[in-house]
Design an enzyme around this catalytic site. Structure first.
Site, PDB file in Angstrom:
ATOM      1  N   LYS A  74       0.802  -1.223   0.000  1.00 23.71           N
ATOM      2  CA  LYS A  74       0.000   0.000   0.000  1.00 23.71           C
ATOM      3  C   LYS A  74       0.839   1.280   0.000  1.00 23.71           C
ATOM      4  O   LYS A  74       0.381   2.318  -0.497  1.00 23.71           O
ATOM      5  CB  LYS A  74      -0.945   0.018   1.204  1.00 23.71           C
ATOM      6  N   ASP A 110      -9.895   2.984   2.451  1.00 19.89           N
ATOM      7  CA  ASP A 110      -9.903   2.352   3.772  1.00 19.89           C
ATOM      8  C   ASP A 110     -10.451   3.282   4.858  1.00 19.89           C
ATOM      9  O   ASP A 110     -11.090   2.825   5.804  1.00 19.89           O
ATOM     10  CB  ASP A 110      -8.487   1.907   4.164  1.00 19.89           C
TER      11      ASP A 110
END
Length: 300
Positions: A74, A110
């Protein structure tokens, strides 16, 4: 103008059990779209995490519309992107890449995913003092969400102390000095003892990384516990905390709400989040496992 055919994928390690492909494809079926979602597991294809740029270029070349990105890529993926959304830039982590006009644009869903799940599953949780274990890509997003939700202070603990310190600095610049505090693993017991709740944001508990992230004796019934791992849905932490009488939020809701946001970015179409929650419960083989609004999940 939205198309009616899409090719997307997921880059990460140990992603064989991921429910994202089925979750995305079922929602697309409901909307009458042709939608193929492929796993690109770096462990299986022999690519090191630092080689995520190579996979990104290959996916763009063969015509992918976008990619989801998970552990451990990420943050590593950022240097290979042409542009970041404001949210992804603030976080320093990307979980969704959209290919648009020859450009690779990084987003992070997220934050909104965790916030929506927490508000739905633990709506009355006290948040004056929150301890979070994990300050990596997922941890950065979840910490932003926790402070956005109104937490008074968040204590960040990570196996890499410098990573916790860097995230705390970033959060304090964004939310105000003193809102985030780094702490060492040796201080975890002290901070949990005085906390309202714990957020777990490390890979521990995943199918490939089983176990508890910290000793079970640190838990007590006055705590709420929010898990980020969703596969398995009942991690050892979720099961242990529930058995001790803690209010528990599993990782399923975050998985669904972040997927809904990614689906919107990939297709330009509005997903039905309620329908996706139902699909997720069916896919996980856990009817009713996701907490209902207004309920303290897992008490007793």
């Amino acid at each position: 103008m939205p198309k009616d055919s899409y090719l997307v994928g997921l880059i990460g390690e140990g992603i064989g059990p991921s429910l994202s492909p089925a979750l995305h494809e079922q929602e697309a079926d409901e909307q009458g779209l042709r939608y193929l979602y492929r796993r690109l597991d770096i462990g299986e294809i022999g690519v090191r995490p630092e080689g995520v740029g190579e996979l990104l270029r290959a996916a763009r070349t063969v015509g992918f519309d976008g990619l989801n990105v998970t552990h451990p890529c990420k943050q590593l993926v950022i240097e290979h992107l042409d542009e970041l959304s404001a949210g992804a830039a603030a976080l320093g982590a990307v979980n969704t890449v959209v290919f648009d006009g020859g450009r690779a644009i990084g987003h992070n869903t997220d934050v909104t995913g965790f916030a929506a799940s927490f508000a739905r599953g633990l709506p009355e949780a006290r948040m004056e003092r929150v301890v979070q274990l994990g300050a990596g890509g997922a941890g950065a997003a979840v910490a932003h969400a926790v402070l956005t939700l109104g937490a008074g202070r968040i204590v960040l603990v990570d196996a890499l102390p410098e990573r916790a310190a860097a995230l705390a600095d970033s959060l304090n610049r964004h939310f105000g000095e003193g809102r985030a505090v780094p702490a060492g693993m040796d201080e975890l017991a002290t901070h949990i003892a005085g906390a309202d709740g714990i957020v777990h944001a490390t890979p521990t508990g995943m199918a490939a990384h089983p176990g508890l992230p910290f000793p079970a004796e640190l838990l007590h019934p006055g705590l709420w516990v929010a898990e980020v791992v969703y596969r398995p849905l009942e991690t050892e932490l979720v099961r242990t905390a529930r058995n001790l009488g803690c209010a528990v939020l599993d990782g399923g809701g975050m998985a669904v709400f972040q997927a809904a946001d990614a689906f919107r970015l990939f297709t330009g179409r509005e997903p039905d989040a309620a329908r996706m929650l139902t699909h997720f419960a069916e896919l996980a083989g856990a009817e009713g496992a996701l907490p209902t609004p207004g309920a303290a999940a897992g008490r007793g």
